[in-house]
Scaffold this motif. Structure first.
Motif, PDB file in Angstrom:
ATOM      1  N   ARG A  35      36.341  33.287  55.745  1.00 38.15           N
ATOM      2  CA  ARG A  35      36.421  31.866  56.054  1.00 38.15           C
ATOM      3  C   ARG A  35      35.420  31.188  55.189  1.00 38.15           C
ATOM      4  NH1 ARG A  35      37.347  29.535  60.507  1.00 38.15           N
ATOM      5  NH2 ARG A  35      39.195  28.059  59.688  1.00 38.15           N
ATOM      6  N   LEU A  36      35.683  30.077  55.082  1.00 34.35           N
ATOM      7  CA  LEU A  36      34.722  28.762  54.408  1.00 34.35           C
ATOM      8  C   LEU A  36      33.127  29.438  55.234  1.00 34.35           C
ATOM      9  CD1 LEU A  36      36.122  25.920  53.214  1.00 34.35           C
ATOM     10  CD2 LEU A  36      35.388  27.999  51.331  1.00 34.35           C
ATOM     11  N   GLN A  37      33.823  29.116  56.483  1.00 33.70           N
ATOM     12  CA  GLN A  37      32.200  28.890  57.303  1.00 33.70           C
ATOM     13  C   GLN A  37      31.693  30.788  57.337  1.00 33.70           C
ATOM     14  OE1 GLN A  37      35.113  28.647  58.061  1.00 33.70           O
ATOM     15  NE2 GLN A  37      35.388  26.436  59.449  1.00 33.70           N
ATOM     16  N   ASP A  38      32.257  31.993  57.017  1.00 30.12           N
ATOM     17  CA  ASP A  38      31.495  32.558  56.928  1.00 30.12           C
ATOM     18  C   ASP A  38      30.584  33.133  55.335  1.00 30.12           C
ATOM     19  OD1 ASP A  38      32.341  34.280  58.883  1.00 30.12           O
ATOM     20  OD2 ASP A  38      34.267  34.079  58.098  1.00 30.12           O
ATOM     21  N   ILE A  39      31.298  31.901  54.407  1.00 31.62           N
ATOM     22  CA  ILE A  39      30.515  32.473  53.098  1.00 31.62           C
ATOM     23  C   ILE A  39      30.089  31.751  52.151  1.00 31.62           C
ATOM     24  CG2 ILE A  39      32.755  34.138  52.244  1.00 31.62           C
ATOM     25  CD1 ILE A  39      33.841  32.211  50.589  1.00 31.62           C
ATOM     26  N   LEU A  40      29.518  30.406  52.876  1.00 31.27           N
ATOM     27  CA  LEU A  40      28.483  29.343  52.396  1.00 31.27           C
ATOM     28  C   LEU A  40      27.691  29.508  52.843  1.00 31.27           C
ATOM     29  CD1 LEU A  40      31.631  26.472  51.072  1.00 31.27           C
ATOM     30  CD2 LEU A  40      30.614  28.312  49.908  1.00 31.27           C
ATOM     31  N   VAL A  41      26.657  28.289  52.058  1.00 30.45           N
ATOM     32  CA  VAL A  41      25.532  27.905  53.494  1.00 30.45           C
ATOM     33  C   VAL A  41      26.016  26.791  53.834  1.00 30.45           C
ATOM     34  CG1 VAL A  41      22.800  27.504  53.358  1.00 30.45           C
ATOM     35  CG2 VAL A  41      24.143  29.427  51.700  1.00 30.45           C
ATOM     36  N   ASP A  42      26.141  26.814  55.135  1.00 29.31           N
ATOM     37  CA  ASP A  42      26.739  25.494  55.386  1.00 29.31           C
ATOM     38  C   ASP A  42      25.681  24.098  54.749  1.00 29.31           C
ATOM     39  OD1 ASP A  42      28.627  23.357  56.477  1.00 29.31           O
ATOM     40  OD2 ASP A  42      27.902  23.709  58.067  1.00 29.31           O
ATOM     41  N   GLY A  43      26.154  22.237  55.121  1.00 27.63           N
ATOM     42  CA  GLY A  43      25.673  21.383  55.095  1.00 27.63           C
ATOM     43  C   GLY A  43      26.082  20.736  54.076  1.00 27.63           C
ATOM     44  N   PRO A  44      25.813  18.910  54.816  1.00 34.21           N
ATOM     45  CA  PRO A  44      26.652  17.717  53.252  1.00 34.21           C
ATOM     46  C   PRO A  44      26.758  17.529  52.638  1.00 34.21           C
ATOM     47  CG  PRO A  44      24.472  17.575  55.158  1.00 34.21           C
ATOM     48  CD  PRO A  44      24.613  18.572  55.290  1.00 34.21           C
ATOM     49  N   LEU A  45      28.461  18.002  51.824  1.00 33.98           N
ATOM     50  CA  LEU A  45      28.591  18.213  50.800  1.00 33.98           C
ATOM     51  C   LEU A  45      28.166  16.954  49.786  1.00 33.98           C
ATOM     52  CD1 LEU A  45      32.381  18.644  50.542  1.00 33.98           C
ATOM     53  CD2 LEU A  45      31.114  19.902  50.302  1.00 33.98           C
ATOM     54  N   GLN A 100      50.057  26.745  46.944  1.00 33.43           N
ATOM     55  CA  GLN A 100      50.592  27.456  48.140  1.00 33.43           C
ATOM     56  C   GLN A 100      49.489  27.854  49.250  1.00 33.43           C
ATOM     57  OE1 GLN A 100      51.065  31.071  45.293  1.00 33.43           O
ATOM     58  NE2 GLN A 100      53.338  31.085  46.142  1.00 33.43           N
ATOM     59  N   GLN A 101      49.413  28.385  50.446  1.00 40.08           N
ATOM     60  CA  GLN A 101      48.528  27.889  51.284  1.00 40.08           C
ATOM     61  C   GLN A 101      48.894  28.561  52.580  1.00 40.08           C
ATOM     62  OE1 GLN A 101      47.765  23.741  51.570  1.00 40.08           O
ATOM     63  NE2 GLN A 101      49.466  23.533  53.264  1.00 40.08           N
ATOM     64  N   SER A 102      48.127  29.138  52.947  1.00 41.15           N
ATOM     65  CA  SER A 102      48.943  29.737  54.639  1.00 41.15           C
ATOM     66  C   SER A 102      48.599  28.598  55.405  1.00 41.15           C
ATOM     67  CB  SER A 102      47.948  30.498  55.114  1.00 41.15           C
ATOM     68  OG  SER A 102      46.381  30.858  55.249  1.00 41.15           O
ATOM     69  N   GLY A 103      48.441  29.143  56.686  1.00 44.25           N
ATOM     70  CA  GLY A 103      48.338  28.181  58.004  1.00 44.25           C
ATOM     71  C   GLY A 103      46.877  28.128  58.065  1.00 44.25           C
ATOM     72  N   ASP A 104      45.546  28.748  56.974  1.00 44.62           N
ATOM     73  CA  ASP A 104      44.717  28.590  57.885  1.00 44.62           C
ATOM     74  C   ASP A 104      43.763  28.233  56.310  1.00 44.62           C
ATOM     75  OD1 ASP A 104      41.843  28.754  58.430  1.00 44.62           O
ATOM     76  OD2 ASP A 104      41.727  30.451  59.025  1.00 44.62           O
ATOM     77  N   VAL A 105      43.716  26.889  55.953  1.00 51.79           N
ATOM     78  CA  VAL A 105      43.631  26.296  54.733  1.00 51.79           C
ATOM     79  C   VAL A 105      42.032  27.105  54.661  1.00 51.79           C
ATOM     80  CG1 VAL A 105      42.929  24.622  53.177  1.00 51.79           C
ATOM     81  CG2 VAL A 105      44.327  23.969  54.800  1.00 51.79           C
ATOM     82  N   SER A 106      41.087  26.805  55.460  1.00 51.48           N
ATOM     83  CA  SER A 106      40.030  27.881  55.305  1.00 51.48           C
ATOM     84  C   SER A 106      40.038  29.083  54.258  1.00 51.48           C
ATOM     85  CB  SER A 106      38.748  27.798  56.791  1.00 51.48           C
ATOM     86  OG  SER A 106      37.724  28.227  56.306  1.00 51.48           O
ATOM     87  N   ARG A 107      40.629  30.241  55.098  1.00 52.35           N
ATOM     88  CA  ARG A 107      40.444  31.466  54.556  1.00 52.35           C
ATOM     89  C   ARG A 107      41.704  31.261  53.772  1.00 52.35           C
ATOM     90  NH1 ARG A 107      40.420  35.534  52.800  1.00 52.35           N
ATOM     91  NH2 ARG A 107      41.473  37.576  52.898  1.00 52.35           N
ATOM     92  N   ASP A 108      42.294  30.689  53.316  1.00 56.49           N
ATOM     93  CA  ASP A 108      42.609  30.435  51.589  1.00 56.49           C
ATOM     94  C   ASP A 108      41.630  29.780  50.940  1.00 56.49           C
ATOM     95  OD1 ASP A 108      45.387  30.853  53.081  1.00 56.49           O
ATOM     96  OD2 ASP A 108      46.091  28.113  52.764  1.00 56.49           O
ATOM     97  N   LEU A 109      40.404  29.041  51.225  1.00 57.49           N
ATOM     98  CA  LEU A 109      39.771  28.509  49.679  1.00 57.49           C
ATOM     99  C   LEU A 109      38.438  30.177  49.821  1.00 57.49           C
ATOM    100  CD1 LEU A 109      39.615  24.500  51.477  1.00 57.49           C
ATOM    101  CD2 LEU A 109      40.636  25.509  49.704  1.00 57.49           C
ATOM    102  N   ALA A 110      38.552  30.334  50.880  1.00 58.71           N
ATOM    103  CA  ALA A 110      37.623  31.424  50.752  1.00 58.71           C
ATOM    104  C   ALA A 110      37.848  32.513  49.782  1.00 58.71           C
ATOM    105  CB  ALA A 110      36.428  31.938  52.362  1.00 58.71           C
ATOM    106  N   GLU A 111      38.975  32.661  50.363  1.00 60.95           N
ATOM    107  CA  GLU A 111      39.545  33.982  49.333  1.00 60.95           C
ATOM    108  C   GLU A 111      39.822  33.559  47.664  1.00 60.95           C
ATOM    109  OE1 GLU A 111      41.825  37.695  48.884  1.00 60.95           O
ATOM    110  OE2 GLU A 111      40.160  37.011  50.271  1.00 60.95           O
TER     111      GLU A 111
END
Length: 296
Positions: free
Chosen positions: A133-143, A97-108
């Motif tokens: 969204r992911l961009q709000d809750i993660l410290v960003d960087g290369p995976l 199941q997913q919405s139209g915003d994958v980033s929001r789904d993963l963050a939730e």
């Protein structure tokens, strides 16, 4: 809305149970702004079994503790998230199941897991509505991606001794096709499927610019990786192009590092061209569009 406010709003909904009527919104580039956008796309769409550690922003560490969080390509039963008794959290990229915003789904899914008692089943809404969204809750960087030949990384020590668990694991592992992450280009993967092999590369560039570059290479006859290979077409996935090449199935992945590296150089040169496409380039571009498949 600020990052802190989005996180707080999600927490308020979790406490009160009150949720506004959900209106789904399609986001064509859900991973835009993340440092490793192509790799997120590759793990979401191309890779069967891989994982990478994630780091929470300080606000969430303060609220939930510095819990280990692991991004997984897929979890048991394609669950969106799970927690372990020791506090570890897993988030699954590939889910039903997913919405139209994958980033929001993963963050939730991640936020729901953090709010769930360790070891318990994580309940995640199919449509999360507005929020971080992911961009709000993660410290960003290369995976820091780890490739796996099987899904044993799901399990706690000793769990595979259970015959039922072992049987389920064997069924899941049987669905994995051999996949190798190539060093020659970021987010490029070799895989072998029945009767053929492929290289698939998530290009990091704007779709139109990438398509023009591929068209220039096609017009010049330099689109194949090497002799005996065929440009099979390309995907559109989450706002990026993913060219695909058919390869001889009996040639190992390591032998394609140099051809991919050389192609990446040709592609970079074509991408740097600023002149409009000539007639041959326009015909090639039209032909490439006819061999394109869209993935969300």
């Amino acid at each position: 809305m600020s990052k802190r406010r989005r996180i707080q709003r999600a927490a308020d909904v979790a406490v009160t149970g009150k949720r506004e009527k959900v209106r789904d919104v399609f986001v064509p580039r859900p991973f835009e702004g993340l440092a490793d956008e192509p790799e997120w796309i590759a793990l979401r769409e191309l890779v069967p079994a891989a994982s990478a550690p994630l780091r929470l922003v300080p606000e969430l560490v303060e609220e939930h503790g510095d819990r280990p969080v692991t991004l997984a390509t897929v979890l048991p039963m394609a669950a969106p998230a799970m927690t372990k008794a020791d506090g570890r959290v897993f988030v699954g990229l590939q889910r039903h199941q997913q919405s139209g915003d994958v980033s929001r789904d993963l963050a939730e899914a991640l936020l729901c897991a953090l709010r769930t008692e360790p070891g318990r089943t994580v309940a995640v809404p199919p449509l999360p509505g507005p929020g971080p969204r992911l961009q709000d809750i993660l410290v960003d960087g290369p995976l820091d991606v780890s490739m796996h030949e099987g899904f044993e990384f799901w399990l706690d020590p000793g769990a595979a001794d259970d015959p039922t668990v072992q049987a389920s694991l064997e069924r899941a592992n049987a669905a994995i096709y051999p996949t190798v992450r190539l060093a020659a280009a970021r987010a490029a993967y070799w895989c072998r499927v029945p009767e053929k092999a492929h290289v698939r590369w998530v290009l990091p560039d704007d779709e139109d610019a990438a398509l023009d570059a591929l068209a220039r290479l096609s017009a010049a006859g330099t689109l194949p990786l090497a002799g005996g290979t065929k440009f099979a077409g390309m995907f559109r996935a989450h706002g990026r192009l993913v060219p695909v090449w058919d390869l001889p199935e009996d040639v190992p992945a390591a032998d394609w590092e140099e051809p991919v590296r050389e192609f990446a150089g040709r592609y970079a040169e074509a991408l740097a061209e600023k002149e409009p496409l000539d007639a041959a380039g326009r015909r090639a571009r039209h032909g490439l569009l006819g061999r394109q498949l869209t993935l969300r």
